[in-house]
Structure formats: C-alpha cells, structure tokens
Motif scaffolding. Structure first.
Motif, PDB file in Angstrom:
ATOM      1  N   TYR A 196       0.852  -1.225  -0.050  1.00  0.00           N
ATOM      2  CA  TYR A 196       0.134   0.004  -0.151  1.00  0.00           C
ATOM      3  C   TYR A 196       0.927   1.311  -0.060  1.00  0.00           C
ATOM      4  O   TYR A 196       1.873   1.385   0.953  1.00  0.00           O
ATOM      5  CB  TYR A 196      -0.741   0.130   1.366  1.00  0.00           C
ATOM      6  N   GLY A 197       0.271   2.298  -0.928  1.00  0.00           N
ATOM      7  CA  GLY A 197       1.056   3.602  -0.920  1.00  0.00           C
ATOM      8  C   GLY A 197       0.497   4.252  -0.058  1.00  0.00           C
ATOM      9  O   GLY A 197      -0.659   4.216   0.688  1.00  0.00           O
ATOM     10  N   LYS A 198       0.916   5.653   0.318  1.00  0.00           N
ATOM     11  CA  LYS A 198       0.658   6.567   1.183  1.00  0.00           C
ATOM     12  C   LYS A 198      -1.014   6.806   1.075  1.00  0.00           C
ATOM     13  O   LYS A 198      -1.728   6.896   1.916  1.00  0.00           O
ATOM     14  CB  LYS A 198       1.544   7.893   1.345  1.00  0.00           C
ATOM     15  N   PRO A 199      -1.280   7.286  -0.421  1.00  0.00           N
ATOM     16  CA  PRO A 199      -2.650   7.624  -0.513  1.00  0.00           C
ATOM     17  C   PRO A 199      -3.781   6.781  -0.051  1.00  0.00           C
ATOM     18  O   PRO A 199      -4.822   7.109   0.568  1.00  0.00           O
ATOM     19  CB  PRO A 199      -2.761   8.085  -2.061  1.00  0.00           C
ATOM     20  N   GLU A 200      -3.491   5.499  -0.540  1.00  0.00           N
ATOM     21  CA  GLU A 200      -4.500   4.274   0.013  1.00  0.00           C
ATOM     22  C   GLU A 200      -4.509   4.300   1.721  1.00  0.00           C
ATOM     23  O   GLU A 200      -5.486   4.016   1.955  1.00  0.00           O
ATOM     24  CB  GLU A 200      -4.131   3.123  -0.912  1.00  0.00           C
ATOM     25  N   VAL A 201      -3.230   4.336   2.062  1.00  0.00           N
ATOM     26  CA  VAL A 201      -3.070   4.111   3.573  1.00  0.00           C
ATOM     27  C   VAL A 201      -4.034   5.363   4.275  1.00  0.00           C
ATOM     28  O   VAL A 201      -4.625   5.200   5.100  1.00  0.00           O
ATOM     29  CB  VAL A 201      -1.828   4.341   3.984  1.00  0.00           C
ATOM     30  N   GLU A 202      -3.825   6.418   3.692  1.00  0.00           N
ATOM     31  CA  GLU A 202      -4.477   7.688   4.406  1.00  0.00           C
ATOM     32  C   GLU A 202      -6.190   7.591   3.904  1.00  0.00           C
ATOM     33  O   GLU A 202      -6.861   7.832   4.878  1.00  0.00           O
ATOM     34  CB  GLU A 202      -4.134   8.858   3.747  1.00  0.00           C
ATOM     35  N   ARG A 203      -6.455   6.936   2.846  1.00  0.00           N
ATOM     36  CA  ARG A 203      -7.927   6.692   2.674  1.00  0.00           C
ATOM     37  C   ARG A 203      -8.510   5.470   3.453  1.00  0.00           C
ATOM     38  O   ARG A 203      -9.319   5.929   4.067  1.00  0.00           O
ATOM     39  CB  ARG A 203      -8.207   6.155   1.109  1.00  0.00           C
ATOM     40  N   LEU A 204      -7.816   4.528   3.661  1.00  0.00           N
ATOM     41  CA  LEU A 204      -8.311   3.471   4.564  1.00  0.00           C
ATOM     42  C   LEU A 204      -8.519   4.110   6.093  1.00  0.00           C
ATOM     43  O   LEU A 204      -9.418   3.549   6.808  1.00  0.00           O
ATOM     44  CB  LEU A 204      -7.385   2.167   4.708  1.00  0.00           C
ATOM     45  N   ALA A 205      -7.297   4.676   6.354  1.00  0.00           N
ATOM     46  CA  ALA A 205      -7.407   5.463   7.885  1.00  0.00           C
ATOM     47  C   ALA A 205      -8.341   6.103   8.116  1.00  0.00           C
ATOM     48  O   ALA A 205      -9.093   6.206   9.077  1.00  0.00           O
ATOM     49  CB  ALA A 205      -6.124   5.859   8.252  1.00  0.00           C
ATOM     50  N   GLY A 206      -8.669   7.202   7.085  1.00  0.00           N
ATOM     51  CA  GLY A 206      -9.941   8.146   7.226  1.00  0.00           C
ATOM     52  C   GLY A 206     -11.204   7.275   7.226  1.00  0.00           C
ATOM     53  O   GLY A 206     -12.353   7.544   7.800  1.00  0.00           O
ATOM     54  N   ARG A 207     -11.376   6.073   6.834  1.00  0.00           N
ATOM     55  CA  ARG A 207     -12.604   5.511   6.589  1.00  0.00           C
ATOM     56  C   ARG A 207     -12.916   4.491   8.048  1.00  0.00           C
ATOM     57  O   ARG A 207     -13.940   4.522   8.358  1.00  0.00           O
ATOM     58  CB  ARG A 207     -12.531   4.545   5.539  1.00  0.00           C
ATOM     59  N   LEU A 208     -11.506   3.976   8.276  1.00  0.00           N
ATOM     60  CA  LEU A 208     -11.601   3.118   9.602  1.00  0.00           C
ATOM     61  C   LEU A 208     -11.482   3.546  11.216  1.00  0.00           C
ATOM     62  O   LEU A 208     -11.877   3.195  11.873  1.00  0.00           O
ATOM     63  CB  LEU A 208     -10.793   1.880   9.304  1.00  0.00           C
ATOM     64  N   LEU A 209     -10.579   4.684  10.840  1.00  0.00           N
ATOM     65  CA  LEU A 209     -10.055   5.032  12.420  1.00  0.00           C
ATOM     66  C   LEU A 209     -10.235   6.680  12.781  1.00  0.00           C
ATOM     67  O   LEU A 209     -10.402   7.206  11.423  1.00  0.00           O
ATOM     68  CB  LEU A 209      -8.305   4.818  12.190  1.00  0.00           C
ATOM     69  N   VAL A 210     -10.300   7.036  13.878  1.00  0.00           N
ATOM     70  CA  VAL A 210     -10.239   8.322  14.204  1.00  0.00           C
ATOM     71  C   VAL A 210      -8.943   8.572  14.677  1.00  0.00           C
ATOM     72  O   VAL A 210      -8.091   7.719  15.467  1.00  0.00           O
ATOM     73  CB  VAL A 210     -11.196   8.548  15.400  1.00  0.00           C
ATOM     74  N   VAL A 211      -8.228   9.562  13.926  1.00  0.00           N
ATOM     75  CA  VAL A 211      -6.490   9.691  14.158  1.00  0.00           C
ATOM     76  C   VAL A 211      -6.385  11.142  14.695  1.00  0.00           C
ATOM     77  O   VAL A 211      -6.964  12.137  14.015  1.00  0.00           O
ATOM     78  CB  VAL A 211      -5.898   9.314  12.888  1.00  0.00           C
ATOM     79  N   ARG A 212      -5.502  11.243  15.428  1.00  0.00           N
ATOM     80  CA  ARG A 212      -5.003  12.600  16.049  1.00  0.00           C
ATOM     81  C   ARG A 212      -3.370  12.766  15.488  1.00  0.00           C
ATOM     82  O   ARG A 212      -2.588  11.654  15.610  1.00  0.00           O
ATOM     83  CB  ARG A 212      -5.080  12.838  17.561  1.00  0.00           C
ATOM     84  N   TYR A 213      -3.042  13.877  14.973  1.00  0.00           N
ATOM     85  CA  TYR A 213      -1.506  14.058  14.466  1.00  0.00           C
ATOM     86  C   TYR A 213      -0.971  15.057  15.646  1.00  0.00           C
ATOM     87  O   TYR A 213      -1.502  16.085  15.881  1.00  0.00           O
ATOM     88  CB  TYR A 213      -1.711  14.640  13.129  1.00  0.00           C
ATOM     89  N   GLY A 214       0.395  14.740  15.557  1.00  0.00           N
ATOM     90  CA  GLY A 214       1.274  16.078  16.273  1.00  0.00           C
ATOM     91  C   GLY A 214       2.591  15.825  16.197  1.00  0.00           C
ATOM     92  O   GLY A 214       3.110  14.394  15.591  1.00  0.00           O
TER      93      GLY A 214
END
Length: 206
Positions: A134-152
C-alpha cells in the motif's frame, strides 16, 4: 494462530492490526527502553481496536547503542532500523507470526529481504507486513474510513514511537537532538474507530 504485531498506536500499525485480525489472533506489542515508561495513549489505542496489548522493555543498553549509532552516523535511520530489528526478533521468540505496519514507501524502519530471510530461517517465525503493498494515499484513505486519528509532533501525542526515547537519551548527554531528526515530522495516534450501522457512519471514540 496468534500473531504478535509491533504497535506504536499510530494509524499504520493500527491498520496492519485490523488486517491481520481477519486471519489471526492479534496481540499488540509496544516496545519501550525504560522499564518505568508507561504508554497510556497507546493502551487506549489498543483498547479502541479491541485487541490485547503488551508493553515490552528492550532495555537501556539497546537505547544507548542506538544513541551511539545515531551520533556516529549523524542521522537516525540506521539506529531506528537496528532497534526495530531487535523488537521484531524479540517477538519472534514468542509468536509463530510477527509483523509491523511498514508501508511500501517506508525507508525507516525497514528490514531488507536478506534480514527477513535470516529471521525466518533462524526463528521459524513468519514475518508479515500487511501494508507493504500500500502506498501513502491508499493508507490515508483507509485510515480515514476506519480510524479516528490525531496528529502531532514527536513527543507531543504520547504514541509508542522509538524516536522519543532516543531523543531523550541524546539530550541526557548534553546534546541537542533536533539537528539529527527531520523537522516538522507529524506522527499519528489512533483515538477511536469509525463504525458503520444501518448505512450511516458514526464514530466510536475513547
């Protein structure tokens, strides 16, 4: 069959856990150097995934070795990969299947094919990387669909990344660690899972 997954609490290792859990009984393993260091935010991320969690102590000797390596090289890549390899080897001593959340473009940490072959031949464990294709765009898409993520920034969100303790070890020697690491590097922490019911998308969050 149980699989031991290295888990930082971030989106990549969380996605890898979700994928592995379809076929294995997954246990999430977070590695620290300091026996006194707790990782409550990572425990909470594991709870959000409804998967068992273990904190493992790699020890201060390995931390000092990583700090020495970083200072000699002038950059963190080799030191972080060395620690990652040690963590994978520790899991391979207990699980028939071990894994992590490394992606296709990841350069650090990453085990080369020869290291993977050696690990599997010497331990009898299988090393799996669910996100390797998986490349970064697809990981980001899946994360957005399945997970609630905080960044810092590193050290600001309480995840289980190796880098925080390595930075602290360098600082303890009276050396500013900032020049050795990339600036403005965002890390992630899973704080919940998205749920779908009756066609609607909601959020299950701790």
């Amino acid at each position: 069959m149980e699989a031991g997954l290295l888990f930082s609490g971030g989106k990549d290792s969380a996605l890898a856990a979700v994928m592995l859990a379809r076929d294995y009984g997954v246990e999430l393993n977070t590695c620290v150097f300091d026996p006194a260091r707790d990782v409550p935010a990572v425990r909470a991320a594991a709870a959000a995934l409804h998967l068992p969690f273990r904190r493992r102590v790699l020890g201060r000797d390995l931390l000092e070795e990583a700090a020495d390596m970083l200072l000699v090289c002038g950059y963190p890549n080799d030191a972080i990969t060395m620690v990652h390899r040690a963590a994978i080897e520790a899991l391979a001593g207990e699980y028939r299947v071990v894994g992590d959340g490394t992606r296709r473009e990841d350069r650090v940490p990453r085990l080369e094919r020869s290291a993977v072959q050696h690990l599997e031949m010497t331990t009898g464990s299988s090393y799996v990387r669910p996100l390797l294709g998986y490349g970064k765009p697809e990981v980001e898409r899946l994360a957005g669909r399945l997970l609630v993520v905080r960044y810092g920034e590193t050290g600001s969100i309480g995840n289980g990344d190796y880098e925080q303790e390595i930075r602290e070890a360098i600082r303890a020697r009276g050396i500013d660690p900032a020049p050795f690491f990339p600036a403005d590097h965002l890390q992630s922490l899973v704080v919940g899972m998205r749920t779908t019911g009756n066609g609607d998308t909601g959020v299950r969050q701790l």
